[in-house]
Design an enzyme around this catalytic site. Sequence first.
Site, PDB file in Angstrom:
ATOM      1  N   PHE A 150       0.810  -1.226   0.000  1.00  0.00           N
ATOM      2  CA  PHE A 150       0.000   0.000   0.000  1.00  0.00           C
ATOM      3  C   PHE A 150       0.841   1.273   0.000  1.00  0.00           C
ATOM      4  CE2 PHE A 150       0.856  -0.178   4.594  1.00  0.00           C
ATOM      5  CZ  PHE A 150       1.049   1.161   4.880  1.00  0.00           C
ATOM      6  N   LYS A 174      -1.245  -7.073  -9.335  1.00  0.00           N
ATOM      7  CA  LYS A 174      -2.222  -7.147  -8.234  1.00  0.00           C
ATOM      8  C   LYS A 174      -1.772  -6.159  -7.168  1.00  0.00           C
ATOM      9  CE  LYS A 174      -2.593  -8.860  -4.396  1.00  0.00           C
ATOM     10  NZ  LYS A 174      -3.182  -7.702  -3.677  1.00  0.00           N
ATOM     11  N   SER A 227       5.493  -6.916   3.406  1.00  0.00           N
ATOM     12  CA  SER A 227       6.088  -7.243   4.703  1.00  0.00           C
ATOM     13  C   SER A 227       6.898  -8.544   4.608  1.00  0.00           C
ATOM     14  CB  SER A 227       4.972  -7.400   5.737  1.00  0.00           C
ATOM     15  OG  SER A 227       4.082  -8.412   5.300  1.00  0.00           O
ATOM     16  N   CYS A 282       9.785   1.522   3.471  1.00  0.00           N
ATOM     17  CA  CYS A 282      10.682   0.418   3.821  1.00  0.00           C
ATOM     18  C   CYS A 282      12.095   0.941   4.049  1.00  0.00           C
ATOM     19  CB  CYS A 282      10.678  -0.632   2.730  1.00  0.00           C
ATOM     20  SG  CYS A 282      11.397  -0.028   1.224  1.00  0.00           S
ATOM     21  N   GLU A 383       9.557  -4.150  13.104  1.00  0.00           N
ATOM     22  CA  GLU A 383       9.176  -3.031  12.243  1.00  0.00           C
ATOM     23  C   GLU A 383       7.906  -2.375  12.796  1.00  0.00           C
ATOM     24  OE1 GLU A 383       7.939  -4.055   8.202  1.00  0.00           O
ATOM     25  OE2 GLU A 383       8.820  -2.186   7.475  1.00  0.00           O
TER      26      GLU A 383
HETATM   27  P1  NAD Z   1       1.679  -6.695   3.060  1.00  0.00           P
HETATM   28  O1  NAD Z   1       2.750  -7.717   3.133  1.00  0.00           O
HETATM   29  O2  NAD Z   1       0.583  -6.762   4.050  1.00  0.00           O
HETATM   30  O3  NAD Z   1       0.948  -6.755   1.617  1.00  0.00           O
HETATM   31  C1  NAD Z   1       1.690  -6.659   0.424  1.00  0.00           C
HETATM   32  C2  NAD Z   1       0.907  -7.320  -0.702  1.00  0.00           C
HETATM   33  O4  NAD Z   1       0.759  -8.718  -0.419  1.00  0.00           O
HETATM   34  C3  NAD Z   1      -0.506  -6.781  -0.892  1.00  0.00           C
HETATM   35  O5  NAD Z   1      -0.796  -6.727  -2.265  1.00  0.00           O
HETATM   36  C4  NAD Z   1      -1.377  -7.812  -0.174  1.00  0.00           C
HETATM   37  O6  NAD Z   1      -2.690  -7.867  -0.694  1.00  0.00           O
HETATM   38  C5  NAD Z   1      -0.616  -9.100  -0.450  1.00  0.00           C
HETATM   39  N1  NAD Z   1      -0.788 -10.139   0.586  1.00  0.00           N
HETATM   40  C6  NAD Z   1      -0.998  -9.956   1.913  1.00  0.00           C
HETATM   41  N2  NAD Z   1      -1.032 -11.146   2.554  1.00  0.00           N
HETATM   42  C7  NAD Z   1      -0.837 -12.100   1.610  1.00  0.00           C
HETATM   43  C8  NAD Z   1      -0.759 -13.523   1.638  1.00  0.00           C
HETATM   44  N3  NAD Z   1      -0.902 -14.213   2.777  1.00  0.00           N
HETATM   45  N4  NAD Z   1      -0.541 -14.173   0.479  1.00  0.00           N
HETATM   46  C9  NAD Z   1      -0.401 -13.501  -0.678  1.00  0.00           C
HETATM   47  N5  NAD Z   1      -0.443 -12.140  -0.775  1.00  0.00           N
HETATM   48  C10 NAD Z   1      -0.668 -11.448   0.355  1.00  0.00           C
HETATM   49  O7  NAD Z   1       2.405  -5.275   3.069  1.00  0.00           O
HETATM   50  P2  NAD Z   1       1.773  -3.823   3.184  1.00  0.00           P
HETATM   51  O8  NAD Z   1       1.237  -3.619   4.565  1.00  0.00           O
HETATM   52  O9  NAD Z   1       0.888  -3.559   2.029  1.00  0.00           O
HETATM   53  O10 NAD Z   1       3.084  -2.923   2.968  1.00  0.00           O
HETATM   54  C11 NAD Z   1       3.946  -2.574   4.013  1.00  0.00           C
HETATM   55  C12 NAD Z   1       5.149  -3.505   4.072  1.00  0.00           C
HETATM   56  O11 NAD Z   1       5.848  -3.495   2.823  1.00  0.00           O
HETATM   57  C13 NAD Z   1       6.173  -3.063   5.106  1.00  0.00           C
HETATM   58  O12 NAD Z   1       6.630  -4.193   5.798  1.00  0.00           O
HETATM   59  C14 NAD Z   1       7.289  -2.443   4.272  1.00  0.00           C
HETATM   60  O13 NAD Z   1       8.563  -2.462   4.883  1.00  0.00           O
HETATM   61  C15 NAD Z   1       7.249  -3.302   3.050  1.00  0.00           C
HETATM   62  N6  NAD Z   1       7.864  -2.648   1.890  1.00  0.00           N
HETATM   63  C16 NAD Z   1       9.047  -3.134   1.448  1.00  0.00           C
HETATM   64  C17 NAD Z   1       9.685  -2.523   0.378  1.00  0.00           C
HETATM   65  C18 NAD Z   1      10.998  -3.044  -0.140  1.00  0.00           C
HETATM   66  O14 NAD Z   1      11.408  -2.642  -1.220  1.00  0.00           O
HETATM   67  N7  NAD Z   1      11.666  -3.935   0.574  1.00  0.00           N
HETATM   68  C19 NAD Z   1       9.093  -1.411  -0.246  1.00  0.00           C
HETATM   69  C20 NAD Z   1       7.862  -0.953   0.222  1.00  0.00           C
HETATM   70  C21 NAD Z   1       7.247  -1.584   1.315  1.00  0.00           C
END
Ligand code: NAD
Length: 483
Positions: A150, A174, A227, A282, A383
């Site tokens: 997000f 997605k 995450s 991140c 985090e």
């Molecule tokens: P999230 O992991 O909750 O969701 C990310 C994506 O995965 C979304 O599209 C979500 O719908 C999908 N998803 C969630 N659970 C799933 C599952 N069990 N199986 C398959 N898909 C699933 O992350 P968020 O809350 O949207 O974003 C914040 C996180 O992203 C933070 O931890 C941040 O550090 C990380 N982030 C990392 C980077 C990087 O480059 N390393 C960049 C931006 C954000």
Amino acid sequence: MSRTIKNYIDGDWVESGASTLMPVHDPASCEHLADCPDSTAADVDLAVGAAKAAFDEWRGTPVLVRAQYMHHFKVMVEDNFEEVSRIVVKEHGKTMDEARGEVRRGIESIDFAMSVPVLMRSDGLEDISSGIDETTVRQPAGVFAAITPFNFPLMVPLWFLPTAITCGNTFILKPSPQTPLSTEFLFEMLDELDFPEGVVNLVNGAVPSATALMEHPDVTGVSFVGSSAVAKIIYETCTRNGKRVQAQGGAKNYIAVMPDADIEASVKNILGAAYGCAGQRCLAAAVAVGVGDAYDALKDELAKQVANLKVGYGLDETTQMGTVISDSAKERIESMIAQSATEGADVVVDGRDFNVAGYEKGSWVGPTLIADVQPDTTMANEEVFGPVLALMKADSFDDAVDIINQSRYGNAASIFTSNGKNAREFKYNVNAGNIGVNIGVAAPSASFPFGGQKDSFFGDLHGQGMDSIEFYTERKIVIERWV
Ligand code: NAD
């Protein structure tokens, strides 16, 4: 009346077959913006079918023509720069300046994709044996998908889509169901560019659609950002299903401040790094480690400045920090602050129970500064993903490096110093994929890979840069003899 967002499949906007809808809110004003469908495996199957059917024609489209699409795409995003930035603010809650920065970074990734005709070239060697020549060719590898978070709803999809399709692959995105509107707008622009049907597809949803993409036999590979807990699931599911995968995870980024650093400049950088996007990056600075005398100087200066940050609605140009994404994020962040206090830390500036006049129902967490954080506590290790900066004390440079390297994450780490030897040893010894020297947010530009380590990354080839060309292509060796 609320509208339900559609999927974009095979060149058309189509309704999802979902029975569940997820509301999308402006987290500051609480305005109900739209409903996001929780698309099903059948929706995914349609998108993958369209992407697979489009592949042969698209890979046969000259690479220079594919790159020209990127030129037109860039012009269209530039033409809609302010509008798309406003959409990012409305669905995410960040400030207008932060949204503009995000869109600018996204455009850099489109620029990078325009270099694909150069970057996809390969090498060759004549006479590897008498009269026999050997060459490498790079070919597109098929249907790719990206599952994105997000917090950068426009920029992160652009880390992947432009390069993947300019390499000749077809693509399914997605996005996060919390922020699907920026990508909806992105696909409205892509639709106007008249790509052959099925080259770019959008499936909105949460876990079922993500899982269906990872399990679909016709998907070659998946790029993921989110995450660490989910990144690990993505990595395991994709590898079990025989797919290539790059899964960028969460972070806990440390910044070491040496006694020889310019404290004023360091604090200015750390403020931006910790509280920009309300800490939902991140690459956010999560822990500042003051070495020796730097600790007290840092604490005093930060305490003065943190409380003065202007928190408010992102569309107000004077706002310096916006909301967090949702009420549940607010609850999580506030409970982590409470736990830190219980674990003995000193909450110097407390952002709990924060409010902004006119937006009383918004998901506000004020900028928070917590001092005297100890290495084995939750605040030092987990985090937060909110506007919370922890302060830790280290006795020496080596002590600071040990504190940083004990983290299970390895996304980024920075040092503020005026001493080249410290800087060099920091670069050499710290286990993080992105290192900053006198830089608060060590964000790689689009032509470099985004290189998290440890639990911040699962896979081999990172996103962006030459790694992305490797990830999105297949290499073939051709050995020829003509008699
Ligand atoms: P999230 O992991 O909750 O969701 C990310 C994506 O995965 C979304 O599209 C979500 O719908 C999908 N998803 C969630 N659970 C799933 C599952 N069990 N199986 C398959 N898909 C699933 O992350 P968020 O809350 O949207 O974003 C914040 C996180 O992203 C933070 O931890 C941040 O550090 C990380 N982030 C990392 C980077 C990087 O480059 N390393 C960049 C931006 C954000």
